[in-house]
Design a protein around this motif. Structure first.
Motif, PDB file in Angstrom:
ATOM      1  N   ILE A   1       0.887  -1.156   0.009  1.00 29.70           N
ATOM      2  CA  ILE A   1      -0.092   0.015   0.077  1.00 29.70           C
ATOM      3  C   ILE A   1       0.747   1.296  -0.005  1.00 29.70           C
ATOM      4  O   ILE A   1       0.789   2.169  -0.643  1.00 29.70           O
ATOM      5  N   SER A   2       1.885   1.334   0.821  1.00 25.74           N
ATOM      6  CA  SER A   2       2.769   2.429   0.880  1.00 25.74           C
ATOM      7  C   SER A   2       3.434   2.799  -0.506  1.00 25.74           C
ATOM      8  O   SER A   2       3.907   4.016  -0.676  1.00 25.74           O
ATOM      9  N   PHE A   3       3.530   1.603  -1.398  1.00 27.43           N
ATOM     10  CA  PHE A   3       4.239   2.122  -2.773  1.00 27.43           C
ATOM     11  C   PHE A   3       3.226   2.400  -3.912  1.00 27.43           C
ATOM     12  O   PHE A   3       3.431   2.531  -5.011  1.00 27.43           O
ATOM     13  N   LEU A   4       1.833   2.236  -3.480  1.00 28.46           N
ATOM     14  CA  LEU A   4       1.053   2.273  -4.615  1.00 28.46           C
ATOM     15  C   LEU A   4       0.695   3.516  -5.408  1.00 28.46           C
ATOM     16  O   LEU A   4       0.801   4.630  -4.758  1.00 28.46           O
ATOM     17  N   PRO A   5       0.668   3.655  -6.627  1.00 24.87           N
ATOM     18  CA  PRO A   5       0.607   4.996  -7.428  1.00 24.87           C
ATOM     19  C   PRO A   5      -0.820   5.478  -7.232  1.00 24.87           C
ATOM     20  O   PRO A   5      -1.960   4.655  -7.013  1.00 24.87           O
ATOM     21  N   SER A   6      -1.119   6.542  -7.412  1.00 22.30           N
ATOM     22  CA  SER A   6      -2.436   7.243  -7.089  1.00 22.30           C
ATOM     23  C   SER A   6      -3.301   7.005  -8.425  1.00 22.30           C
ATOM     24  O   SER A   6      -2.769   6.745  -9.453  1.00 22.30           O
ATOM     25  N   TYR A   7      -4.652   7.369  -8.466  1.00 23.86           N
ATOM     26  CA  TYR A   7      -5.458   7.316  -9.533  1.00 23.86           C
ATOM     27  C   TYR A   7      -4.852   8.445 -10.561  1.00 23.86           C
ATOM     28  O   TYR A   7      -5.088   8.141 -11.745  1.00 23.86           O
ATOM     29  N   GLN A   8      -4.377   9.408 -10.173  1.00 21.19           N
ATOM     30  CA  GLN A   8      -3.833  10.399 -10.982  1.00 21.19           C
ATOM     31  C   GLN A   8      -2.624   9.697 -11.875  1.00 21.19           C
ATOM     32  O   GLN A   8      -2.430  10.115 -13.155  1.00 21.19           O
TER      33      GLN A   8
END
Length: 444
Positions: free
Chosen positions: A112-119
């Motif tokens: 989770i800490s490395f997930l990229p955002s929706y943008q």
């Protein structure tokens, strides 16, 4: 019938706690605290995650609904993960599943800490977040019941309650740690910084802590109970879940009822009350509500150890019955007296938290309800199914009920206290004797 390894002479039930026992308890409680931190930290940043992982043009109410839906998915995944891990825990060993659960939690939290955002990646972002949350749910589903069974099979029989109480104290300490870390992040960083990068810090910490716990658990040993059952070829010959459902229905019912009690006490008193205190008729500031919550969680941890130790002397049923009465009194006092005496919120909330500590008797009741051959599966199935149902429905039920009754939360806890008294009186020695005298589903 012969006595089980967990309580018979082979387990040296009357010996004192050894240094190895204490090390096992400390490492198990520490790992449980860090794993529960990993699972609960999500809720403290659910608003931020909603903004980052969903389309900006989406209505705010829908964003929050979907974000909380992803949070709830962790609860829904608990039964499946718990049942699968418990199956192999009863077949292949407690330690392997005990270590696997914390590895999966560390992996998903770090992910989770490395997930990229929706943008950055569009709709793949919420899908990945959901995947990590489901993995977290599966991990915690195996951790909690597995930890209770693990420590109960390591310590002398006369200290099972104390061991379960200490471990439950560790789990609740994970909530306290999550609250403290969330407070620190929101104090040190600006809202813009949190949205930009700081939201990743608590998940990164959780992943690092988790992998440290995986390393520490390398020093734990398989339980004497499991090793003895394996040596005697007494492991469950049938599917453990089938044995539990067909031959231990009363134990399943009792275990699900005490889990309902545990869930209501934790969700309403510890998780929901800080938000409730900030609304009418209380109107308490957020910092004061958080301070009171920290005090309540601290005394909850103490209460868990005390109720576990008392269960060894008095029996889990008696402790649950008496503690339920105290819980009803303390929580009703908190919710009815604070509107007129805001200065009493911290001591009253601390007292209520201490009485919630009666949940330390719950794992003692559950691990004694099933014979060793299917103990992991019995506790895991009962606990995770009940927690998935009541953990998900309680906040919704309380929120809707408060539209009709402003004190619905207080009245619900009175109902739960009554449930605790009734169930406590139902827990008789014959239920405990199931773990002492029966070896259902064992090979000859």
């Amino acid at each position: 019938m012969t006595s089980s390894p967990s309580t018979g002479p082979d387990h040296q039930a009357k010996r004192p706690l050894s240094g190895q026992d204490i090390r096992t308890l400390v490492l198990s409680a520490l790992g449980g605290a860090l794993e529960f931190y990993d699972f609960i930290i999500f809720v403290y940043f659910v608003v931020v995650l909603g903004k980052l992982f969903f389309p900006p043009e989406m209505p705010q109410w829908l964003v929050q609904l979907q974000a909380f839906g992803i949070f709830a998915a962790g609860y829904l995944a608990r039964p499946l993960g718990g049942i699968v891990m418990a199956h192999f825990g009863d077949k292949a060993g407690r330690k392997r599943m005990f270590t696997l659960s914390i590895f999966l939690m560390a992996l998903s939290t770090l992910g989770i800490s490395f997930l990229p955002s929706y943008q950055v990646i569009g709709y793949a972002a919420p899908i990945l977040l959901l995947s990590m949350r489901v993995l977290q749910g599966a991990a915690i589903g195996g951790e909690v019941p597995g930890a209770w069974v693990f420590v109960s099979e390591h310590v002398p029989g006369r200290h099972v309650g104390l061991a379960c109480g200490i471990l439950t104290c560790g789990l609740t300490s994970g909530i306290l740690l999550g609250s403290l870390v969330a407070t620190a992040i929101n104090t040190i960083f600006t809202p813009a910084d949190i949205l930009s990068y700081a939201w990743r810090i608590p998940f990164l910490l959780g992943g690092v802590f988790g992998f440290a716990s995986v390393y520490l658990r390398r020093w734990l040993q398989e339980t004497p109970v499991f090793k003895e059952m394996k040596a005697r070829k007494e492991l469950a010959a049938e599917l453990p879940l089938k044995v539990v459902l067909h031959r231990h229905t009363p134990a399943v019912i009792i275990s699900m009822l005490v889990t309902w009690f545990l869930t209501a006490a934790i969700v309403v008193v510890i998780l929901m009350t800080p938000t409730l205190l900030q609304k009418p008729p209380y109107g308490i500031s957020a910092p004061l509500a958080l301070e009171a919550n920290v005090a309540a969680t601290f005394f909850l941890s103490i209460g868990c150890v005390l109720s576990g130790a008392l269960s060894d002397r008095l029996g889990g049923g008696r402790v649950l019955a008496v503690g339920s009465v105290l819980l009803g009194i303390a929580t009703y006092a908190l919710y009815t007296l604070v509107p007129a005496r805001l200065d009493l919120v911290v001591p009253l909330y601390a007292a209520a938290g201490f009485t919630v500590g009666v949940i330390g008797a719950v794992p003692f009741i559950m691990v004694r309800a099933f014979p060793p051959a299917v103990a992991f599966t019995g506790v895991s199935f009962s606990y995770n199914v009940a927690y998935a149902i009541f953990g998900g429905l309680t906040p919704l039920f309380i929120s809707l009920a408060m539209q009709l009754d402003p004190l619905a939360h207080a009245h619900y806890l009175l109902l739960i206290a009554a449930l605790g008294v009734v169930v406590g009186l139902m827990v008789r020695p014959p239920l405990h004797a199931a773990a002492k005298t029966e070896r259902v589903g064992a090979r000859a």
